[in-house]
Structures are given as C-alpha cells and as structure tokens.
Design an enzyme around this catalytic site. Structure first.
Site, PDB file in Angstrom:
ATOM      1  N   GLU A   1      -9.238   4.182  -2.133  1.00 40.21           N
ATOM      2  CA  GLU A   1      -8.057   3.958  -2.978  1.00 40.21           C
ATOM      3  C   GLU A   1      -8.453   3.188  -4.235  1.00 40.21           C
ATOM      4  O   GLU A   1      -9.539   2.635  -4.332  1.00 40.21           O
ATOM      5  CB  GLU A   1      -7.002   3.125  -2.220  1.00 40.21           C
ATOM      6  CG  GLU A   1      -6.571   3.738  -0.896  1.00 40.21           C
ATOM      7  CD  GLU A   1      -5.335   3.082  -0.282  1.00 40.21           C
ATOM      8  OE1 GLU A   1      -4.565   2.440  -1.029  1.00 40.21           O
ATOM      9  OE2 GLU A   1      -5.154   3.221   0.940  1.00 40.21           O
TER      10      GLU A   1
ATOM     11  N   THR B   1      -8.691  -5.372   4.072  1.00 38.61           N
ATOM     12  CA  THR B   1      -8.683  -4.456   2.935  1.00 38.61           C
ATOM     13  C   THR B   1      -9.717  -5.000   1.954  1.00 38.61           C
ATOM     14  O   THR B   1      -9.627  -6.154   1.549  1.00 38.61           O
ATOM     15  CB  THR B   1      -7.289  -4.423   2.276  1.00 38.61           C
ATOM     16  OG1 THR B   1      -6.336  -3.954   3.229  1.00 38.61           O
ATOM     17  CG2 THR B   1      -7.279  -3.521   1.048  1.00 38.61           C
TER      18      THR B   1
ATOM     19  N   GLU C   1     -10.150   4.182   3.851  1.00 37.31           N
ATOM     20  CA  GLU C   1      -9.299   4.920   2.917  1.00 37.31           C
ATOM     21  C   GLU C   1      -9.779   4.592   1.510  1.00 37.31           C
ATOM     22  O   GLU C   1      -9.791   3.428   1.110  1.00 37.31           O
ATOM     23  CB  GLU C   1      -7.816   4.551   3.096  1.00 37.31           C
ATOM     24  CG  GLU C   1      -7.247   5.121   4.390  1.00 37.31           C
ATOM     25  CD  GLU C   1      -5.740   5.022   4.519  1.00 37.31           C
ATOM     26  OE1 GLU C   1      -5.122   4.209   3.791  1.00 37.31           O
ATOM     27  OE2 GLU C   1      -5.177   5.761   5.345  1.00 37.31           O
TER      28      GLU C   1
ATOM     29  N   THR D   1      -4.505   6.779  -0.271  1.00 36.52           N
ATOM     30  CA  THR D   1      -5.792   7.468  -0.172  1.00 36.52           C
ATOM     31  C   THR D   1      -5.883   8.583  -1.201  1.00 36.52           C
ATOM     32  O   THR D   1      -4.941   9.353  -1.377  1.00 36.52           O
ATOM     33  CB  THR D   1      -5.976   8.047   1.240  1.00 36.52           C
ATOM     34  OG1 THR D   1      -5.757   7.005   2.170  1.00 36.52           O
ATOM     35  CG2 THR D   1      -7.361   8.631   1.416  1.00 36.52           C
TER      36      THR D   1
ATOM     37  N   GLU E   1      -9.487  12.840   7.489  1.00 33.87           N
ATOM     38  CA  GLU E   1      -9.409  14.165   6.868  1.00 33.87           C
ATOM     39  C   GLU E   1     -10.753  14.890   6.923  1.00 33.87           C
ATOM     40  O   GLU E   1     -10.811  16.093   7.196  1.00 33.87           O
ATOM     41  CB  GLU E   1      -8.979  14.046   5.414  1.00 33.87           C
ATOM     42  CG  GLU E   1      -7.579  13.495   5.218  1.00 33.87           C
ATOM     43  CD  GLU E   1      -7.401  12.991   3.805  1.00 33.87           C
ATOM     44  OE1 GLU E   1      -7.049  13.798   2.928  1.00 33.87           O
ATOM     45  OE2 GLU E   1      -7.641  11.793   3.558  1.00 33.87           O
TER      46      GLU E   1
ATOM     47  N   TYR F   1       3.165   3.230  14.844  1.00 40.27           N
ATOM     48  CA  TYR F   1       3.766   3.381  13.515  1.00 40.27           C
ATOM     49  C   TYR F   1       5.225   3.841  13.490  1.00 40.27           C
ATOM     50  O   TYR F   1       5.895   3.689  12.466  1.00 40.27           O
ATOM     51  CB  TYR F   1       2.896   4.263  12.617  1.00 40.27           C
ATOM     52  CG  TYR F   1       3.128   5.754  12.717  1.00 40.27           C
ATOM     53  CD1 TYR F   1       3.735   6.442  11.666  1.00 40.27           C
ATOM     54  CD2 TYR F   1       2.708   6.466  13.824  1.00 40.27           C
ATOM     55  CE1 TYR F   1       3.922   7.806  11.751  1.00 40.27           C
ATOM     56  CE2 TYR F   1       2.889   7.817  13.907  1.00 40.27           C
ATOM     57  CZ  TYR F   1       3.502   8.491  12.875  1.00 40.27           C
ATOM     58  OH  TYR F   1       3.685   9.836  12.958  1.00 40.27           O
TER      59      TYR F   1
ATOM     60  N   ASP G   1       0.846  -1.191   0.000  1.00 43.71           N
ATOM     61  CA  ASP G   1       0.000   0.000   0.000  1.00 43.71           C
ATOM     62  C   ASP G   1       0.884   1.243   0.000  1.00 43.71           C
ATOM     63  O   ASP G   1       1.919   1.279   0.665  1.00 43.71           O
ATOM     64  CB  ASP G   1      -0.924  -0.016   1.225  1.00 43.71           C
ATOM     65  CG  ASP G   1      -2.041   1.007   1.082  1.00 43.71           C
ATOM     66  OD1 ASP G   1      -2.569   1.160  -0.034  1.00 43.71           O
ATOM     67  OD2 ASP G   1      -2.385   1.662   2.076  1.00 43.71           O
TER      68      ASP G   1
ATOM     69  N   ARG H   1       1.986  17.328  11.941  1.00 42.66           N
ATOM     70  CA  ARG H   1       3.273  18.023  12.022  1.00 42.66           C
ATOM     71  C   ARG H   1       3.167  19.517  11.760  1.00 42.66           C
ATOM     72  O   ARG H   1       4.168  20.229  11.799  1.00 42.66           O
ATOM     73  CB  ARG H   1       4.269  17.413  11.000  1.00 42.66           C
ATOM     74  CG  ARG H   1       4.820  16.066  11.398  1.00 42.66           C
ATOM     75  CD  ARG H   1       5.813  15.548  10.364  1.00 42.66           C
ATOM     76  NE  ARG H   1       5.188  15.355   9.065  1.00 42.66           N
ATOM     77  CZ  ARG H   1       4.523  14.253   8.707  1.00 42.66           C
ATOM     78  NH1 ARG H   1       4.439  13.239   9.537  1.00 42.66           N
ATOM     79  NH2 ARG H   1       3.967  14.151   7.517  1.00 42.66           N
TER      80      ARG H   1
ATOM     81  N   ARG I   1      -7.032   4.262  13.224  1.00 34.48           N
ATOM     82  CA  ARG I   1      -6.135   5.423  13.399  1.00 34.48           C
ATOM     83  C   ARG I   1      -5.464   5.450  14.763  1.00 34.48           C
ATOM     84  O   ARG I   1      -4.341   5.928  14.891  1.00 34.48           O
ATOM     85  CB  ARG I   1      -6.918   6.721  13.206  1.00 34.48           C
ATOM     86  CG  ARG I   1      -7.607   6.856  11.868  1.00 34.48           C
ATOM     87  CD  ARG I   1      -6.618   6.883  10.732  1.00 34.48           C
ATOM     88  NE  ARG I   1      -7.282   6.995   9.439  1.00 34.48           N
ATOM     89  CZ  ARG I   1      -6.699   6.748   8.282  1.00 34.48           C
ATOM     90  NH1 ARG I   1      -5.420   6.372   8.241  1.00 34.48           N
ATOM     91  NH2 ARG I   1      -7.353   6.864   7.152  1.00 34.48           N
TER      92      ARG I   1
ATOM     93  N   TYR J   1       1.301   5.760  -0.268  1.00 37.14           N
ATOM     94  CA  TYR J   1       0.889   7.014   0.387  1.00 37.14           C
ATOM     95  C   TYR J   1       1.205   8.098  -0.637  1.00 37.14           C
ATOM     96  O   TYR J   1       2.136   8.858  -0.469  1.00 37.14           O
ATOM     97  CB  TYR J   1       1.731   7.140   1.669  1.00 37.14           C
ATOM     98  CG  TYR J   1       1.435   8.293   2.593  1.00 37.14           C
ATOM     99  CD1 TYR J   1       0.185   8.475   3.154  1.00 37.14           C
ATOM    100  CD2 TYR J   1       2.449   9.176   2.956  1.00 37.14           C
ATOM    101  CE1 TYR J   1      -0.050   9.512   4.046  1.00 37.14           C
ATOM    102  CE2 TYR J   1       2.221  10.214   3.844  1.00 37.14           C
ATOM    103  CZ  TYR J   1       0.968  10.373   4.389  1.00 37.14           C
ATOM    104  OH  TYR J   1       0.738  11.393   5.277  1.00 37.14           O
TER     105      TYR J   1
ATOM    106  N   GLN K   1      -2.751   2.871  14.844  1.00 31.74           N
ATOM    107  CA  GLN K   1      -1.675   3.370  13.972  1.00 31.74           C
ATOM    108  C   GLN K   1      -0.835   4.437  14.672  1.00 31.74           C
ATOM    109  O   GLN K   1       0.399   4.414  14.604  1.00 31.74           O
ATOM    110  CB  GLN K   1      -2.301   3.942  12.694  1.00 31.74           C
ATOM    111  CG  GLN K   1      -1.296   4.341  11.625  1.00 31.74           C
ATOM    112  CD  GLN K   1      -1.981   4.810  10.344  1.00 31.74           C
ATOM    113  OE1 GLN K   1      -3.203   4.768  10.228  1.00 31.74           O
ATOM    114  NE2 GLN K   1      -1.203   5.241   9.372  1.00 31.74           N
TER     115      GLN K   1
ATOM    116  N   HIS L   1      -3.990  14.161   0.277  1.00 32.93           N
ATOM    117  CA  HIS L   1      -4.117  13.321   1.481  1.00 32.93           C
ATOM    118  C   HIS L   1      -2.884  13.476   2.367  1.00 32.93           C
ATOM    119  O   HIS L   1      -2.999  13.713   3.569  1.00 32.93           O
ATOM    120  CB  HIS L   1      -4.308  11.859   1.075  1.00 32.93           C
ATOM    121  CG  HIS L   1      -4.235  10.896   2.221  1.00 32.93           C
ATOM    122  ND1 HIS L   1      -5.233  10.787   3.162  1.00 32.93           N
ATOM    123  CD2 HIS L   1      -3.275  10.005   2.596  1.00 32.93           C
ATOM    124  CE1 HIS L   1      -4.895   9.867   4.067  1.00 32.93           C
ATOM    125  NE2 HIS L   1      -3.708   9.375   3.747  1.00 32.93           N
TER     126      HIS L   1
END
Ligand code: MN
Length: 418
Positions: free
Chosen positions: A200, A254, A198, A346, A360, A241, A125, A141, A234, A127, A237, A132
């Site tokens: 995708e 998935t 997500e 995503t 989001e 992570y 997968d 951040r 989430r 990113y 994660q 996104h």
C-alpha cells in the site's frame, strides 16, 4: 522538469533515490545522539535541528525541529511547507552561496539509524484498489458478486491502530489468534498460519479539519506519502471480520518507509483516477489528477537467501485517490488531525504478477508461488524478509521512497501458558 543539481554530488548520480528534486523528510540518530529531523540529499542527511539552531532555517519564532518528528512543521501549514522546500533548494542547489555553512551539518546516511518520521495520530486503512477487491471478492463470493454493492460509490475503510505503526526495519512477530477453518466446528487459539503482506501507499494528513472537506481541500491537507505494508493474518481475519470488519488480523503491525516524500516532490507525477463505472456523488467527484505514477515492487527473501521480486505494480491502479479517501473520512464531521495516516488499500494491477498480496498471488493458498531459490510460498514463512520498493521516474531523475522492510519472526510460545 529535469534533474536539479546539488553540490552534494552523490545526489546527482543517475538513478539515485534522493536527488535535489526529492528532499524527503525523516528522523535519524547517530551513535550517542538523540533522534532528530533530517532531510535526505544523496548519500547524506541534513541535520535539521542543527540547521535551525545555526539560524540557517528560520520558519517560525520558535523551534520546529528540536523534536523527533515532523508534526511541528506540518502544523505550520502549506505556506510554511513551501517556504521550507524553497529554502532547502537554496541551501543545497549546485550554486548555493551558503554551502560552507551547510556542509558541516551533513551526516552520512550510512552512519545513521532511521526512526519513525512522524508521530501517528490515528491510522485508517482503506480497501480502494479495484483489482485487489475484485480478486479477493471472487475468491470469497464468486466472480458475479466480487465487488460489494457499495464499492463503486464509496472508498471502504476501517479505523486501525496508530500504536501498531512501525518504521521500516522493525521485526514483526507472527501473532497468535483465534482461528477456525471451514471444516472445523469450533475455533482454536493458535499462531496464524496465513500471515500475509499488503502493498500500500500511506498518505499523511498535515492539517486539521473540523467538519466535511471537499476533495480539493483534502488534497491540500495531505503533507506527503510513504510506502506502507499492512501485515495481515488472513486466518484470524476470516473468522473475526463479520460483521464489523478486520480487528486483530490487522493489529500486529503496519510498517512504513522511513522517508516522507512530499506532495511537492510528487507534483510532476500526478495522474487521473481510472474511468468511473458509476458517476461518483458530488462530495467524492474527481477534482483533478490526484493519483501518482509511482512504480512499486515487492521482494521476498527467505532467511539467509536472496530475494525474489514477487510483485510489480503502480500506485495509479487505485480506484480512489487519498484525497477522495480523506474527503470521505470527513463526511460525518469526523475531525481529522495532523499526523493522521491513511492506508490506500492493497495495490494490485490487472495481471497476476501485479498482485500486491500473497492472498491474491497464491489465490488463497491454492497456487503457491515458486521463488527464484526453488522454494514455494503460499503465505509467509518464519524468517522471511519482505521489502516494498517504490519510485517515480522523471526526466533523467527518480523520486525514491526508501525501502519498507520487515522480517517475520516465529511466533512465541502460547502467550497464555507462561
Ligand atoms: Mn490493508
């Protein structure tokens, strides 16, 4: 290219997802029969095992369709993929000469159960959607450092679990996991409270590689595409992570849509990737239009309630194409296999209603959505059904993907206290 007409008249109806231009590949069964490959045409499925047994399809000296997956056909390579598409066109076009032999091999889709269309070899997968990654990075951040320094130079990915890929319609169980919110000193083992989707696309690799491949070669290796929901916990994660990336947060399930839409069917809808902020290194440089104009939507239906469309976006919003992701995947010499599945990452657009995850859409849970039913959602609630939809719009026809749906079931009792 306009609508290509079929003698299967339902396929000619305006806005039908499966006209002759599409011919997507799935695996189906009917009551009392075993799963076998089939091709969607209008409201019907052409039984490929039967068509091959009857001598209507002869692509090899051995059977390709006596198995419940499309991998055997993929292994024959692009020349045979093209030969099959040409033959299906000849058998199903309005003026087909062998209609009387094909007609008995059609099964009404309403009587069929759909299964996984291919055996997933491995799942990776990515990113790779800029909107996104910018949204998520801003939340965690700040806007200044939203994109990690590598992001505009390589498609970031992680190796997922093939074993957790399920077909549309499969129920999803809310997972337990180790969670720690920032205001707690120690983690606790609890059901996920921030379970998410997500939106995708999944690219299916149809050829093997042994060593690095170019972006052009990678595009040739892709067999087709499906819609893909990378269910994500989430809160699990956020704690697990660093520093090696997502692990259990992504391993519950998935979901993919049941029909493989071939690269050939999507050919008229190719579009370029967006403008590059930094020139990509040679091995990742764009080698032609390798994204597709595919309209996407996400519906959320609380249990027993009508659905609300919570997001609308387009596959063309991706920064990296699947071909670039596949080329990048091979740079180390990593061998790629027939049946490898690559999640795009995503897909979100520039504006709020185009965001492909609740993370989001609700901005980390701080701005819950109001559904048409009046209920609010920050993350998924037990009983919610998520449906991803997608289609490419041509001149008087569409190429539909078939829905990718799944209902979230409540967590079981603590699995370690039974
Ligand atoms: Mn994902």
């Amino acid at each position: 290219m306009p609508l290509m007409k079929s003698w299967v008249t339902s396929a000619n109806a305006q806005g039908h997802p499966f006209p002759l231009n599409n011919l997507p590949y799935g695996v189906f069964s009917t009551e009392g029969t075993d799963p076998r490959p089939g091709v969607a045409i209008g409201d019907m499925i052409l039984d490929m095992e039967a068509a091959e047994a009857d001598g209507l399809i002869t692509l090899a000296d051995y059977p390709l369709f006596d198995v419940p997956f499309w991998n055997e056909l993929m292994e024959e390579g692009p020349a045979v993929w093209a030969a099959l598409r040409a033959r299906l066109n000849a058998l199903l076009a309005e003026d087909a000469s062998e209609r009387d032999k094909v007609e008995p091999l059609l099964v009404p889709m309403a009587e069929a159960e759909l299964h996984m269309p291919f055996a997933v070899s491995e799942f990776t997968d990515f990113y790779a959607g800029r909107h996104h990654a910018t949204n998520v990075g801003t939340m965690f951040r700040g806007a200044e450092n939203a994109l990690p320094p590598n992001w505009l130079h390589i498609p970031i990915g992680y190796n997922g679990r093939a074993s957790s890929v399920v077909v549309s319609g499969t129920e999803i169980r809310r997972p337990w996991g180790q969670l720690k919110s920032p205001d707690q000193d120690l983690p606790a083992f609890l059901p996920s409270r921030r379970f998410d989707l997500e939106l995708e696309m999944g690219a299916i690799v149809g050829m093997t590689s042994d060593g690095p491949v170019s972006v052009e070669e990678a595009d040739d290796m892709i067999f087709g595409y499906v819609l893909l929901n990378d269910w994500s916990a989430r809160d699990i994660q956020a704690w697990e992570y660093q520093p090696l990336g997502p692990f259990q947060a992504k391993a519950t399930a998935t979901s993919i849509s049941p029909w493989i839409v071939t690269k050939a069917a999507l050919e008229p809808f190719r579009v370029d990737t967006p403008e590059r902020q930094f020139e990509l290194l040679d091995h990742l440089k764009d080698a032609g239009p390798m994204l597709y104009d595919i309209k996407l939507a996400v519906d959320l239906a609380p249990e027993g309630q009508p659905a609300t469309t919570i997001a609308r976006t387009n596959y063309r919003e991706m920064y990296y194409s699947s071909a670039q992701q596949l080329a990048h995947h091979s740079t180390s010499g990593c061998p790629m296999n027939v049946g490898d599945l690559l999640g795009s990452g995503t897909i979100s657009g520039a504006t709020k209603p185009e965001r492909g995850s609740l993370l989001e859409l609700s901005w980390g849970g701080k701005e819950p959505l109001t559904l048409d039913t009046g209920e609010e959602r920050a993350f998924l609630e037990d009983g919610d059904t998520l449906t991803l939809k997608g289609f490419a719009e041509g001149d008087g026809y569409i190429i539909g993907f078939g829905d990718c749906t799944g209902q979230l079931l409540p967590a079981l009792d603590d699995p370690y206290k039974r």
